[in-house]
Design a protein around this motif. Structure first.
Motif, PDB file in Angstrom:
ATOM      1  N   ASN A  84      -1.619   1.223   3.320  1.00 35.05           N
ATOM      2  CA  ASN A  84      -1.297   2.400   4.135  1.00 35.05           C
ATOM      3  C   ASN A  84       0.157   2.839   4.006  1.00 35.05           C
ATOM      4  O   ASN A  84       0.957   2.704   4.927  1.00 35.05           O
ATOM      5  CB  ASN A  84      -1.621   2.109   5.610  1.00 35.05           C
ATOM      6  CG  ASN A  84      -3.096   1.944   5.804  1.00 35.05           C
ATOM      7  OD1 ASN A  84      -3.889   2.711   5.265  1.00 35.05           O
ATOM      8  ND2 ASN A  84      -3.479   0.920   6.538  1.00 35.05           N
ATOM      9  N   ILE A  85       0.491   3.360   2.884  1.00 29.18           N
ATOM     10  CA  ILE A  85       1.833   3.908   2.662  1.00 29.18           C
ATOM     11  C   ILE A  85       1.659   5.287   2.033  1.00 29.18           C
ATOM     12  O   ILE A  85       1.039   5.419   0.994  1.00 29.18           O
ATOM     13  CB  ILE A  85       2.668   3.012   1.722  1.00 29.18           C
ATOM     14  CG1 ILE A  85       2.933   1.659   2.364  1.00 29.18           C
ATOM     15  CG2 ILE A  85       3.969   3.694   1.366  1.00 29.18           C
ATOM     16  CD1 ILE A  85       3.882   1.687   3.544  1.00 29.18           C
ATOM     17  N   ALA A  86       2.194   6.280   2.684  1.00 34.87           N
ATOM     18  CA  ALA A  86       1.942   7.646   2.221  1.00 34.87           C
ATOM     19  C   ALA A  86       3.132   8.281   1.540  1.00 34.87           C
ATOM     20  O   ALA A  86       3.079   9.439   1.169  1.00 34.87           O
ATOM     21  CB  ALA A  86       1.514   8.519   3.401  1.00 34.87           C
ATOM     22  N   ARG A  87       4.217   7.582   1.416  1.00 34.58           N
ATOM     23  CA  ARG A  87       5.351   8.155   0.696  1.00 34.58           C
ATOM     24  C   ARG A  87       6.009   7.049  -0.120  1.00 34.58           C
ATOM     25  O   ARG A  87       5.899   5.864   0.229  1.00 34.58           O
ATOM     26  CB  ARG A  87       6.358   8.779   1.663  1.00 34.58           C
ATOM     27  CG  ARG A  87       6.945   7.831   2.657  1.00 34.58           C
ATOM     28  CD  ARG A  87       8.169   8.403   3.323  1.00 34.58           C
ATOM     29  NE  ARG A  87       7.911   9.722   3.867  1.00 34.58           N
ATOM     30  CZ  ARG A  87       8.854  10.482   4.383  1.00 34.58           C
ATOM     31  NH1 ARG A  87      10.107  10.052   4.398  1.00 34.58           N
ATOM     32  NH2 ARG A  87       8.561  11.662   4.892  1.00 34.58           N
ATOM     33  N   THR A 110       8.003   4.184  -1.471  1.00 34.16           N
ATOM     34  CA  THR A 110       8.818   3.222  -0.744  1.00 34.16           C
ATOM     35  C   THR A 110       9.272   2.129  -1.711  1.00 34.16           C
ATOM     36  O   THR A 110       8.723   1.963  -2.799  1.00 34.16           O
ATOM     37  CB  THR A 110       8.010   2.627   0.429  1.00 34.16           C
ATOM     38  OG1 THR A 110       8.864   1.874   1.255  1.00 34.16           O
ATOM     39  CG2 THR A 110       6.877   1.760  -0.064  1.00 34.16           C
ATOM     40  N   ASN A 153       9.107  -2.612   1.413  1.00 34.19           N
ATOM     41  CA  ASN A 153       9.972  -2.249   2.537  1.00 34.19           C
ATOM     42  C   ASN A 153       9.404  -1.004   3.218  1.00 34.19           C
ATOM     43  O   ASN A 153       9.706   0.119   2.849  1.00 34.19           O
ATOM     44  CB  ASN A 153      11.387  -1.994   2.028  1.00 34.19           C
ATOM     45  CG  ASN A 153      12.358  -1.787   3.156  1.00 34.19           C
ATOM     46  OD1 ASN A 153      12.055  -2.143   4.300  1.00 34.19           O
ATOM     47  ND2 ASN A 153      13.505  -1.205   2.866  1.00 34.19           N
ATOM     48  N   ALA A 154       8.554  -1.227   4.231  1.00 32.34           N
ATOM     49  CA  ALA A 154       7.877  -0.118   4.904  1.00 32.34           C
ATOM     50  C   ALA A 154       8.624   0.248   6.183  1.00 32.34           C
ATOM     51  O   ALA A 154       9.543  -0.453   6.608  1.00 32.34           O
ATOM     52  CB  ALA A 154       6.448  -0.513   5.241  1.00 32.34           C
ATOM     53  N   GLY A 155       8.179   1.346   6.766  1.00 28.53           N
ATOM     54  CA  GLY A 155       8.805   1.760   8.015  1.00 28.53           C
ATOM     55  C   GLY A 155       8.643   0.747   9.115  1.00 28.53           C
ATOM     56  O   GLY A 155       9.484   0.625  10.002  1.00 28.53           O
TER      57      GLY A 155
END
Lengths: 764, 930
Positions: free
Chosen positions: A691-694, A696, A748-750
Motif C-alpha cells: 500500500n504505497i501510492a507514491r 518512496t 521508508n513510508a509515511g
C-alpha cells in the motif's frame, strides 16, 4: 473506410498564440481534420462565445453561452463572473489574465453592476432613506452626490452614519479618496473613519467582519480627503462619520495596484454534436513575477445534455423531509425538475406532467424516479429551463444547482503537466488526459486565477483538447472476477467486457487491460456474439509473459483473413508493468458482443482497479475507457444485477488490509554461483510493495554474517513487484567470499520504516 | 448498565451526605402549641381546646397578625387613646420556610433555589432573588468545620474555579461549588446549569425543559509525606426534563426536543484534506459502506441493512460529489472535498423508512491525510441535502469526526474507519494527577486526562420515551509531566506533554426548545477551560454569559491596574489611544516593547509571556506532543547558564518545532555604581508549526484586533538574541541608562543542483532573507538638580532602531529619535506645585531616503518630523470629605513639523515641511483614597 473516418482533432478551445506560432503551425492548421476553436489563433480571439472555427469532417462543433449557478437562486451567463478577467492584457494579444489595475482609474465606477456584484449599503436603519442616492457616489460624476442634510456644517445627527462598500471582489487597494460637489465644498465630511476588511473567512468572526482602520480624523479640515496606505487586499470598505455635522459625498474613488487576487473564466459549453472521446488537455500559461505566488487552475466537466445547471421548483408531493418550526413539523415538498404542464408544448408530455409528475396523490420519490427514467428526449422536452424558472413566482422557485445527473462535477484542477510550451500545443502526446468522464457530447472548462501578492499573476494563452470521433462504442461495460484476492498471491482473473453499441460505425480492434503489476500470463481469450456463441477464441495459457516485453501470438486460435492475403489472429501486442494489450482478429462493433480475457496476476494494494481501454489501430494514442458494471454473470459470488447496469465496484479487486507494506521478500534463486557460466550468476532480491501510492525510498543492504554491509542500493519505488539483481560483488566490485549473506529491504513510508529480511547464499 | 449503576450510586451518596449535613436551627419565637407542648413541625391543623364551646356564634381562629395586635374580630376599633398602628409588612422579616422533610428551616428570604424535577415540563428551575444580588452581591458561602475537617458551599455568579489546568479552569464560574478539606484529603464538587445559569435577578423561578448541565469534581489524597494523588471528573450533558431521568444515560446525557424531534432525512459525509496548504495527499477514499439499523417498534425486531441492500438497481446512492480518481481511490487534495450525500428521501434509496432508523454507522476505507466531517438536516435546520453550492456556504454546520494522524501522503496508513452519525449529547473529561515534592530531590507534577464526547442518533419515534437512542463516543487523551530539581549550583527541568488535537473542553449549549447553534461559539459553547492569557477576572473570549475582555495585554500590566504599562494614562473615563512611548514627555521614560528581552520558544518572533491567543489556557497548546528539557548552573549568584532542547510535533499535521538552545543571564547590582544586566540566548531552530497570536490591546476601547499570523520566520535558522542593560547611578541625582538589544536570524539555506541558493520560505512561500537583524540602542541621561525647593530636571534620550525585514519583499525599519526635555518643579504654598516643561524631539526615518523620493518624483511623507512641546501645570492636593483631591489645571502647546516630498512646480519635486500646532488646556480633579 471506417478506419479512415476515425479522426483525432485537436480542439484549441480558447485562447491565443502569437503570430509566430501561427506561422510555425501553418502546416498543421491546413490539415483538414484539425478543428480549431480559438479566435486567438485566427488573430481575433477574445475568449468569447463563437470565437472558433469549424473544420470539415463529421464532427460538428457548437457552442452555447456558459451558465453557472452563482448561488441557490441565480445564474451567471457571462464568461467572466465578477468581471475581473482582463482579455486585453498589454503585449499578450489574445491572452487572459486576472484584471490588473490602472493606478490612475478608480475601480468604483460600475462596481455595482451585475457583472461585478458590488454594492453599497448602510447598516443604520434610520439612514436608509438615503439609499437611492448612494449611486451618486460612484457614477463618475462630481455633480451628483449623496447628501446628508448638507447645510454648511450644521448638525445633522450624522455621527455614527456608516456606509459599507462591498467591492464585489478582492482588490489590492492603496488609496481611497472622497469629496463633495465643487459647488458644495463647505459640505465636506467633518470627521470620518475609514476601515477595511479583506473579505476572507479568517477576517470574519461570528459573522462580524474584523476591520482595520486606515484613516481616522475627528476634526477633518480637508475638503478632498485622500487616504493613501500600503497596498493591501480589500473587499469591504466601511466609512463612518465621526461628526454630527451634515456632509455630502459626490464621488468616492478607490485606487488599486497589481492584479486582483481571484478571478474566474468560464468557457462556453462545447457541443461536439455527438459523443466524442476526449484525449489530452494542454494549455499555455505564463507567470508574471514570483512564479510560486500565482496560479491558474483549469477544471473541466462533461455532460450528456446541453445544460449543466439544474433548475428546480416546488413540487406537489412531499419529499419525506420535514422542517420543525416551533412545535410544528412541516413537510417539505420535492424539488421538481420539470416545467409546469402549461409550459410544455407537447400535449402528450403536458399530460404526463399533469397526470403523473405533478399528481399530488403520488409518492414524491416515485415521481422523481419516473422523471429520471423518461426517455432522454422526453426529459429534455419538459425539463425546467432558465426561462421557465424565471417565469415562476417567488414562492415556487427552489434551488438552482449543478446538474449531477447528466453532467459530471467539476474535475479537480489539472496538474502542472498540462501546461506545455507553445510548440507543443498541437502535440497529442503532450498534456494530460482529460479528467472528466469520456466519451461525452458536451464539454466545458473554467480557469480559476489566484494570486497571493499584488504583482504576481498567471495568464493563459490557450487551452486545447484532443477530440476523437466517432468513438469506439456507445459504452463498454466491464467487470473483473473474482473481486477478492490475497495480497501478493498470484490469482486467476477473468475480465469481461460487454459492448453496447447502436452505431456500427463505432468499432475497435484492440483491447488493453490495466493490471497492478506485470501479468504473469494470459489464458483464454474469447469474443462471444450476443447469443453467446463464440465468434473468435484463443488460448495463451502456456505462454508466459512474465519475463518479456515482446508480443506473443497465438496462431492456433481463431484467425480471419486480413483482406491482404494474410491472416489476422489474436495477438498479445504488449505486456508491461501496467498491463497488456490484446489485438483482436477483427473489429468489434456489434451490440451486446462480449469480450472475455483470462489472465493471471497478483494484487498488492487495496483499491486496485483493473481499468481497461478499447483501442483502434487507426488511433493508437487514445483509448476509450470502460465503465464498471455488470457485463457477465460469473455465478453465485457475482452480484446479480441487470446486464449492462453500472456498478463502480465491479472493476475493483479487494485485498485484506494488511499492516505489512513489504511482502514476498526473497532471493531468487536463493543461491547464486557467480562463476560466469550464465547459470545463477545473479540472484534477484525480489519484493512486493503493497500500500504505497507514491514513490518512496527503498534501501537494500546485504550483510555478511559479521554484520558488515557488503553491498547496498538506494531506490525510489511505489506499489508493485520489484527485483534488484545482486551479482555477488561487494561495494568495491570484488567478489564476496562464498557463504551465507543476509539481505534487508527497508521501505521508508509515511507511517514509518518497514524492513524485510532474507538470506542469500554465494557458492563458487 | 454500568453507567446507570454509577449514577444511582452517586445519587444515593449525595442524598446521604445531604441528610448528614442537615443541621437545623429552629427559631425561638414561633411554634405551635399543642396541649401544652410547642412544636415547630408542620403537622396540619389540630383540635383547639379553646374552640370546643358548643355555641352557634362562629369562632374566628386568631391568625398571626390578629394575635400580634390583639385585635378581635367583633371588637369595636377605637384609637382615641391607643393610636392605630399600621400593619407591619411581614416580608420585612421574610417568609417561613420548611425543608425537603417538612422540617422548619427559617423565617427569612428565599435568595437562591436551583432544582431539577423530572419528568416535568420546565422541570429545571433557577431562582435568584433580588436579595441574592442586593445582600450578597451574587455570592454566598456556607460552611462548617471541626477539627481537621472543613467544608464550604459556595454559590455565585463569578467563582474563580480551577480543578486542574487541563480539565476545568474559569475565572468566572456561575454555579455551585462544594469544597471539603481534611489534612490529607480534599474534594470539590461543582455543578451548574450551564445552558442558562442566570446572571441577574429572576423575579420568579426561571424554568427550562431542555438544558445542558455540568457536574464535576475533584478529589485528592496525600500518600505519605511527599505525594498527592488526585482524580477529576467533569461531565456536561444535555437533558430533557420532560422525560424520566433514568430512561436516558446519566453520563452520556439525553437528546433534547430540538435534536430528536425531527427525523434525520439526510446525512452528508465530507472528506477533505487535513493539511490543505500543501495541496496534495489529502483524503484518499477507497471504498465506503453504510450500516443502517432499523427497528420495528411494535415487535422490537432490529434489522441491519448494508449499502448494497438499500440502493435501487440501476441507480447510484449515495450521491458522491467532488474528489478525483487516483489509482484505485478517490482523492481530495488541497481545497478539494468529497461529499457523500446520503439522502434518505432520494428515489435511489430503498432502505428502511427514515422514521424507523435507529442507528447509522459508516465504514470507510481511508488513507492519507484525511479529515472526516458530517452534516445532517438536524444540524442545520431546514436545509436541503448538501450540494457543492451549499457545502461551500459559510453557514453550513459540520461536525469534525476524525482527522488522520500526521500528514501521510503515500496511503501507507490505509485502514478501515468506522463512525456513527449522532448529535452531541455530552462531553466528559476524567483524569488523574500526581504531585510529588522533593522525591529524591525532584519535584514532579503529572496529569493524564481523557476526553470522551458522546453523541446519539436522533430517532424521532424514540423521543417520547427517550429510551434506546444509539450512543456513540469518541475520545482523546492529554498528558503532561514536569520534573524539576535544584541542587545548587545546578538545576534541571524537564517537561513532557501530549495533547491530542481533538481533546476538547467545550460543550454545546441547548436553548429552551432544545435547539443548538453548533456554529456559534459566542452563544453556543461553554468552556471548561477559558482563554484568559492575562489572568484577570474576565475571560478573553466571548462566550455565553461572558463578554470578551477588551483589555488583554498579558505581561504588560506589571502594576496590576488593568491598564497596559505601555499606555498607562489610558482610562475608561479619559481614553487615550497614543502609546506612552510616542506621547510627549512620557516617551522619555517609556521605551518601545521591541526593546524587551524574553523567551520565545515557539519562535513566532514574540516573547511567550506577552502572548495573547484565542485558545483555552492549557499549560501546553492542543495538538502538540513533545518535550522540553534544560539544565544549567549558577556560575555565581547573579549569573546563570542554561542549555536545553525542545522537540515538539503536531498530531494533525506533519509539522515540528525542534530547538536547541543556550541561555546566559547576568543581573548584578554594583553598589554605588549601578546595575548591569546581560542576557543572551542562542538557538538553532527548525520550526514549521505556526503559532498565531492576537496583538496586545493598544487601548481600552480598542475593537477586536486582527490576528497576527505566524509566518514561520525560523524554518531552519540560527537565532541569537542579546540584551545588555547598564544603569549608571554613581553620582547623586544623576542617572545614565543604556539598553542594547541585538537579535539576528540567520537562515540555514541550501543550494540546488546548479549551486544556486535555495532560500528558506515562509508559510506562504515567500522567500526569507538570508539574514534578518534587529538592532536597538537606547541611551538616557537624567539629572535632578535641586536648588532649594526648586527642582530642575534636564533629560536626554536617544533611541536608535534598525530592523531588517524577514521576507524579501518586506521593508526595513530604521529610525533615530532624539528627545530633550527640561522640567522645572516649584512647590507653591503648602500643597501646591507648579510644573512646567519643554520637550524637543527629532525623529529621523533612516529608511525612506528623501533624495531618492525626489529623484523618483514621488509625493510621499519622508517619515521625518520634529516637535516642540511646552506644558504648564498647577497641581493641588487637598483633603476633602475624606478623599485626597488632586486638582490639576494647565495647558500644553505642541507643534509638530512633518517633512514630505511634494511637487513644488510641474515636474519639480522637493522636500517640504508642514507644521501643525496642538493645544490642550485642562482642569482635572482626581479623588484618591490614599
Amino acid at each position: 473506410m471506417m478506419k479512415a473516418a476515425l479522426a483525432r482533432r485537436t480542439v484549441l478551445l480558447a485562447g491565443s498564440i502569437a503570430a509566430t506560432i501561427l506561422c510555425s503551425y501553418g502546416i498543421s492548421m491546413a490539415e483538414p481534420d484539425l478543428l480549431v476553436i480559438a479566435g486567438g489563433v485566427e488573430g481575433s480571439n477574445d475568449w468569447e462565445s463563437g470565437s472558433y472555427r469549424l473544420d470539415s469532417g463529421t464532427l460538428v462543433l457548437k457552442s452555447s453561452p456558459a451558465t453557472i449557478s452563482t448561488d441557490l437562486r441565480s445564474v451567471d451567463a457571462s464568461n467572466t463572473p465578477g468581471d475581473v478577467v482582463d482579455r486585453a492584457f498589454p503585449e499578450r494579444t489574445g491572452w487572459i489574465f486576472p484584471s490588473s489595475s490602472d493606478t490612475n482609474t478608480s475601480i468604483m465606477q460600475g462596481f455595482d453592476t451585475a457583472a461585478r456584484g458590488g454594492r453599497v449599503v448602510t447598516p443604520i436603519p434610520s439612514f436608509r432613506f438615503l439609499a437611492e442616492t448612494f449611486g451618486n457616489m460612484t457614477d463618475g460624476s462630481a455633480l451628483t452626490a449623496m447628501v446628508l442634510e448638507s447645510v454648511d456644517g450644521s448638525s445633522a445627527g450624522a455621527r455614527g452614519f456608516i456606509l459599507d462598500f462591498d467591492l464585489g471582489a478582492i482588490f489590492g487597494l492603496n488609496r481611497i479618496r472622497f469629496y463633495p460637489r465643487p459647488s458644495k465644498q463647505r459640505d465636506f465630511i467633518k470627521g470620518y473613519e475609514v476601515r477595511l476588511n479583506d473579505g476572507t473567512s479568517d477576517m470574519i468572526v461570528g459573522g462580524a467582519k474584523i476591520y482595520e482602520t486606515i484613516g481616522s480624523e475627528t476634526d477633518n479640515a480637508e475638503i478632498d480627503v485622500d487616504i493613501r496606505f500600503e497596498t493591501q487586499f480589500v473587499r469591504h470598505i466601511r466609512l463612518r462619520s465621526l461628526s454630527p455635522a451634515g456632509f455630502e459625498i459626490a464621488e468616492i474613488e478607490v485606487y488599486t495596484e497589481g492584479f486582483v487576487p481571484k478571478a474566474l473564466y468560464v468557457s462556453d459549453i462545447f457541443d461536439f454534436g455527438e459523443k466524442a472521446l476526449l484525449g489530452n488537455l494542454r494549455s499555455i500559461g505564463e507567470k508574471l513575477s514570483d512564479v510560486e505566488r500565482s496560479r491558474a487552475l483549469i477544471r473541466t466537466r462533461t455532460g450528456d445534455d446541453p445544460n449543466p445547471t439544474q433548475y428546480t421548483r416546488r413540487g406537489q408531493q412531499p419529499s419525506g423531509r420535514v422542517i420543525q418550526r416551533g412545535s410544528s413539523f412541516d413537510p417539505v415538498p420535492i424539488d421538481a425538475l420539470w416545467k409546469k404542464a402549461g409550459d410544455v408544448s407537447d400535449t402528450r408530455l403536458a399530460a404526463l406532467v399533469e397526470d403523473q409528475l405533478d399528481n399530488a396523490d403520488l409518492d414524491g420519490r416515485d415521481v422523481l424516479l419516473q422523471f429520471d427514467r423518461l426517455p432522454f428526449a422526453d426529459r429534455q422536452a419538459i425539463v425546467l429551463d432558465q426561462a421557465a424558472y424565471a417565469a415562476l413566482g417567488g414562492g415556487e422557485k427552489t434551488d438552482i444547482r449543478d446538474d449531477l445527473t447528466d453532467w459530471s462535477p467539476w474535475s479537480p484542477a489539472y496538474p502542472l503537466d498540462s501546461v506545455v510550451e507553445q510548440g507543443q500545443l498541437r502535440d497529442p502526446q503532450a498534456g494530460v488526459p482529460v479528467l472528466s468522464p469520456t466519451p461525452r457530447r458536451y464539454f466545458q472548462f473554467k480557469i480559476e486565477f489566484s494570486s497571493d501578492i499584488f504583482d504576481a499573476a498567471t495568464g493563459v494563452g490557450a487551452v486545447a483538447v484532443d477530440v476523437i470521433s466517432p468513438i469506439f462504442a456507445d459504452s463498454l461495460i466491464a467487470e473483473v472476477f473474482p473481486r477478492q484476492a490475497d495480497v501478493g498471491v498470484e490469482t486467476d482473473f477473468t475480465y469481461a467486457v460487454l459492448v453496447k453499441n447502436r452505431t456500427p460505425t463505432q468499432r475497435f480492434d484492440q483491447f488493453k487491460v490495466q493490471t497492478p503489476i506485470r501479468t504473469e500470463s494470459v489464458g483464454a481469450v474469447a469474443v462471444l456474439d450476443a447469443d453467446g456463441s463464440a465468434r473468435w477464441e484463443a488460448d495463451f495459457t502456456n505462454i508466459s509473459l512474465a519475463d518479456q516485453d515482446l508480443p506473443a501470438e497465438d496462431t492456433l486460435g481463431s484467425c480471419i483473413d486480413d483482406g491482404q492475403g494474410g491472416q489476422r489472429c489474436f495477438r498479445i501486442l504488449e505486456s508491461k508493468a501496467d498491463g497488456f494489450v490484446v489485438e483482436l482478429p477483427g473489429e468489434i462493433s456489434e451490440d451486446n458482443t462480449l469480450l472475455r480475457i483470462d489472465f493471471k496476476t497478483s494484487v498488492l494494494r487495496v483499491g486496485t482497479r483493473f481499468g481497461a481501454q478499447a483501442l483502434n489501430t487507426v488511433e493508437p494514442l487514445f483509448g476509450q475507457p470502460v465503465a464498471a458494471g455488470n457485463a457477465f454473470d460469473f455465478g453465485q459470488e457475482d452480484i446479480d444485477a441487470p446486464p449492462g447496469s453500472l456498478d463502480a465496484g465491479n472493476l475493483f479487486v479487494e485485498v485484506p488490509v494488511v499492516k505489512g507494506l513489504l511482502v514476498n521478500v526473497r532471493a531468487v534463486p536463493p543461491v547464486l554461483t557467480p562463476n560466469g557460466d550464465t547459470s545463477n550468476d545473479v540472484a534477484q532480491i525480489t519484493y512486493d510493495i503493497t500500500n504505497i501510492a507514491r514513490p518512496t525510498d527503498i534501501q537494500i543492504k546485504i550483510f555478511d554474517l559479521s554484520g558488515r554491509i557488503v553491498r547496498s542500493a538506494r531506490l525510489t519505488q511505489s506499489s508493485g513487484r520489484f527485483s534488484w539483481p545482486w551479482d555477488g560483488l561487494d561495494q568495491s566490485n570484488m567478489l564476496v567470499p562464498p557463504g551465507n549473506y543476509i539481505f534487508s529491504v527497508a521501505l521508508n513510508a509515511g507511517t514509518g520504516e518497514e524492513t524485510g529480511v532474507g538470506v542469500v547464499s554465494v557458492a563458487y | 448498565m454500568k453507567v446507570r449503576e454509577l449514577g444511582l450510586t452517586c445519587l444515593a451518596l449525595f442524598l446521604l451526605v445531604s441528610a448528614a449535613v442537615d443541621a437545623q436551627s429552629y427559631g425561638a419565637r414561633l411554634g405551635v402549641q399543642r396541649g401544652g407542648s410547642v412544636s415547630f413541625e408542620p403537622t396540619g391543623s389540630g383540635v383547639m381546646f379553646g374552640a370546643l364551646d358548643p355555641t352557634v356564634r362562629r369562632w374566628y381562629v386568631p391568625q398571626e397578625l390578629v394575635a400580634e395586635y390583639q385585635w378581635r374580630q367583633w371588637e369595636y376599633s377605637n384609637y382615641a387613646r391607643q393610636p392605630y398602628q399600621r400593619y407591619v409588612n411581614t416580608n420585612r422579616e421574610g417568609d417561613y420556610f420548611y425543608d425537603f422533610f417538612g422540617d422548619y428551616v427559617s423565617r427569612g428570604w428565599l435568595i437562591y433555589d436551583w432544582r431539577h424535577d423530572q419528568p416535568q415540563q420546565g422541570g429545571s428551575s433557577i431562582f435568584k432573588g433580588d436579595n441574592f444580588n442586593k445582600f450578597f452581591s451574587n455570592l454566598t458561602v456556607s460552611g462548617d468545620s471541626q477539627g481537621q475537617y472543613a467544608y464550604a458551599i459556595t454559590v455565585g455568579n463569578s467563582i474563580r474555579t480551577t480543578l486542574t489546568p487541563m480539565t476545568f479552569s474559569k475565572p468566572r464560574f456561575n454555579g455551585v461549588q462544594i469544597d471539603f478539606a481534611a489534612d490529607k484529603y480534599a474534594a470539590t464538587v461543582i455543578a451548574s446549569r450551564i445552558s442558562d445559569p442566570r446572571e441577574g435577578v429572576t423575579p420568579t423561578p426561571e424554568t427550562r425543559t431542555n438544558t445542558t448541565s455540568l457536574i464535576g469534581g475533584r478529589a485528592t489524597v496525600q500518600v505519605g509525606d511527599f505525594v498527592t494523588l488526585g482524580g477529576t471528573l467533569i461531565d456536561a450533558r444535555n437533558s430533557n426534563a420532560a422525560l424520566d431521568m433514568f430512561d436516558g444515560n446519566l453520563i452520556a446525557g439525553n437528546l433534547t426536543s430540538g435534536q430528536s424531534g425531527t427525523p434525520v432525512s439526510a446525512i452528508a459525509v465530507v472528506l477533505s484534506d487535513d493539511s490543505p496548504d500543501d495541496g496534495e495527499g489529502g483524503a484518499a477514499l477507497f471504498r465506503h459502506d453504510i450500516k443502517i439499523t432499523e427497528k420495528d417498534f411494535e415487535t422490537g425486531l432490529e434489522t441491519v441493512w448494508r449499502l448494497e441492500q438499500v440502493v435501487r438497481p440501476g441507480t447510484t446512492w449515495p450521491t458522491v460529489i467532488g474528489g478525483f480518481e487516483r489509482e484505485g481511490f478517490t482523492s481530495a487534495d488541497g481545497e478539494e472535498k468529497i461529499i457523500l450525500n446520503y439522502d434518505f428521501t432520494d428515489p435511489a434509496y430503498t432502505g428502511p423508512d427514515l422514521t424507523s432508523i435507529i442507528d447509522v454507522e459508516f465504514e470507510y476505507l481511508l488513507a492519507n491525510d484525511y479529515r472526516i466531517q458530517m452534516w445532517s438536516n438536524n444540524q442545520s435546520k431546514g436545509q436541503a441535502p448538501l450540494t457543492p453550492t451549499t457545502i461551500l456556504a459559510d453557514d453550513i454546520v459540520l461536525f469534525t469526526v476524525e482527522r488522520a494522524e500526521g500528514n501521510i501522503q503515500d496511503i501507507s496508513n490505509v485502514s478501515v474507519v468506522r463512525f456513527d452519525y449522532g448529535l452531541p449529547t455530552a462531553n466528559l473529561i476524567g483524569g488523574f494527577t500526581l504531585e510529588g515534592t522533593d522525591i529524591l530531590g525532584f519535584d514532579i507534577y503529572g496529569e493524564w486526562d481523557r476526553n470522551v464526547r458522546y453523541s446519539q442518533y436522533p430517532n424521532a419515534a424514540r423521543f417520547a420515551t427517550n429510551q434506546g437512542h444509539e450512543i456513540s463516543s469518541r475520545h482523546a487523551d492529554a498528558a503532561i509531566l514536569t520534573v524539576s530539581r535544584q541542587e545548587y549550583p545546578y538545576f534541571g527541568f524537564a517537561e513532557l506533554y501530549s495533547i491530542e488535537d481533538d481533546y476538547s473542553t467545550s460543550a454545546f449549549l441547548s436553548n429552551d426548545t432544545g435547539d443548538f447553534n453548533y456554529d456559534a461559539p459566542t452563544t453556543g459553547l461553554f468552556e471548561f477551560v477559558d482563554d484568559n492569557d492575562d489572568q484577570d477576572s474576565q475571560s478573553d473570549w466571548s462566550r455565553k454569559g461572558d463578554s470578551r475582555d477588551a483589555n488583554v495585554f498579558p505581561g504588560w500590566d506589571e502594576n496590576n491596574d488593568f491598564t497596559s504599562d505601555f499606555n498607562q494614562n489610558d482610562t475608561d473615563g479619559r481614553p487615550n489611544d497614543i502609546p506612552d512611548y510616542d506621547e510627549p514627555f512620557l516617551r522619555h521614560n517609556v521605551d518601545r516593547p521591541e526593546f524587551l528581552f524574553g523567551i520565545d520558544l515557539n519562535n513566532n518572533n514574540w516573547i511567550d509571556r506577552f502572548e495573547d491567543d484565542d485558545q483555552p489556557d492549557y499549560p501546553y497548546e492542543a495538538d502538540r506532543k513533545g518535550f522540553n528539557v534544560f539544565g544549567g548552573f549558577h556560575a555565581s549568584p547573579e549569573m546563570r547558564v542554561f542549555g536545553g532542547r525542545l522537540d515538539e510535533e503536531m498530531f494533525s499535521d506533519n509539522r515540528h518545532n525542534r530547538s536547541t538552545y543556550g541561555l546566559f543571564t547576568l543581573d548584578k547590582d554594583y553598589s554605588g555604581v549601578g546595575r548591569l544586566r546581560v542576557f543572551n540566548m542562542l538557538r538553532k531552530v527548525e520550526d514549521t508549526i505556526p503559532n498565531d497570536r492576537l496583538p496586545p490591546t493598544p487601548f481600552l476601547t480598542a475593537p477586536l484586533q486582527l490576528p497576527v499570523i505566524d509566518f514561520l520566520p525560523a524554518p531552519d535558522t540560527w537565532i541569537n538574541t542579546a540584551w545588555i542593560g547598564l544603569d549608571y547611578t554613581a553620582v547623586q541625582n544623576f542617572r545614565v541608562i543604556n539598553k542594547l538589544k541585538y537579535e539576528i536570524f540567520n537562515q540555514s539555506e541550501g543550494e540546488d543542483a546548479l549551486g544556486a541558493r535555495t532560500p528558506n520560505r515562509d508559510i506562504e512561500g515567500t522567500p526569507l532573507e538570508s539574514e534578518s537583524n534587529f538592532f536597538g540602542l537606547i541611551n538616557k541621561v537624567e539629572y535632578d538638580l535641586k536648588i532649594g525647593s526648586l527642582s530642575i530636571l534636564p533629560r536626554f534620550k536617544s533611541e536608535l532602531l534598525n530592523q531588517g525585514g524577514f521576507r524579501e519583499d518586506e521593508d526595513d525599519r530604521e529610525h533615530w529619535m532624539l528627545i530633550e526635555t527640561l522640567m522645572i518643579q516649584l512647590p507653591l504654598l503648602r500643597q501646591s506645585t507648579i510644573t512646567t516643561g519643554i520637550e524637543l524631539a527629532q525623529f529621523y526615518d533612516r529608511f525612506l531616503d528623501e533624495g531618492q523620493l525626489i529623484d523618483d518624483k514621488l509625493s510621499e511623507t519622508t517619515g521625518d518630523f520634529n516637535s516642540v512641546n511646552f506644558a504648564f501645570q498647577l497641581s493641588n492636593r487637598s483633603q476633602y470629605l475624606g478623599y485626597l483631591l488632586t486638582t490639576q489645571l494647565g495647558f500644553r502647546v505642541g507643534r509638530t513639523n512633518t517633512e514630505s516630498v511634494e511637487q513644488i512646480e510641474p515636474g519639480v519635486f522637493d522636500t517640504r515641511t508642514e507644521g501643525r500646532t496642538e493645544t490642550t488646556s485642562f482642569i482635572t480633579i482626581y479623588a484618591g483614597v490614599e
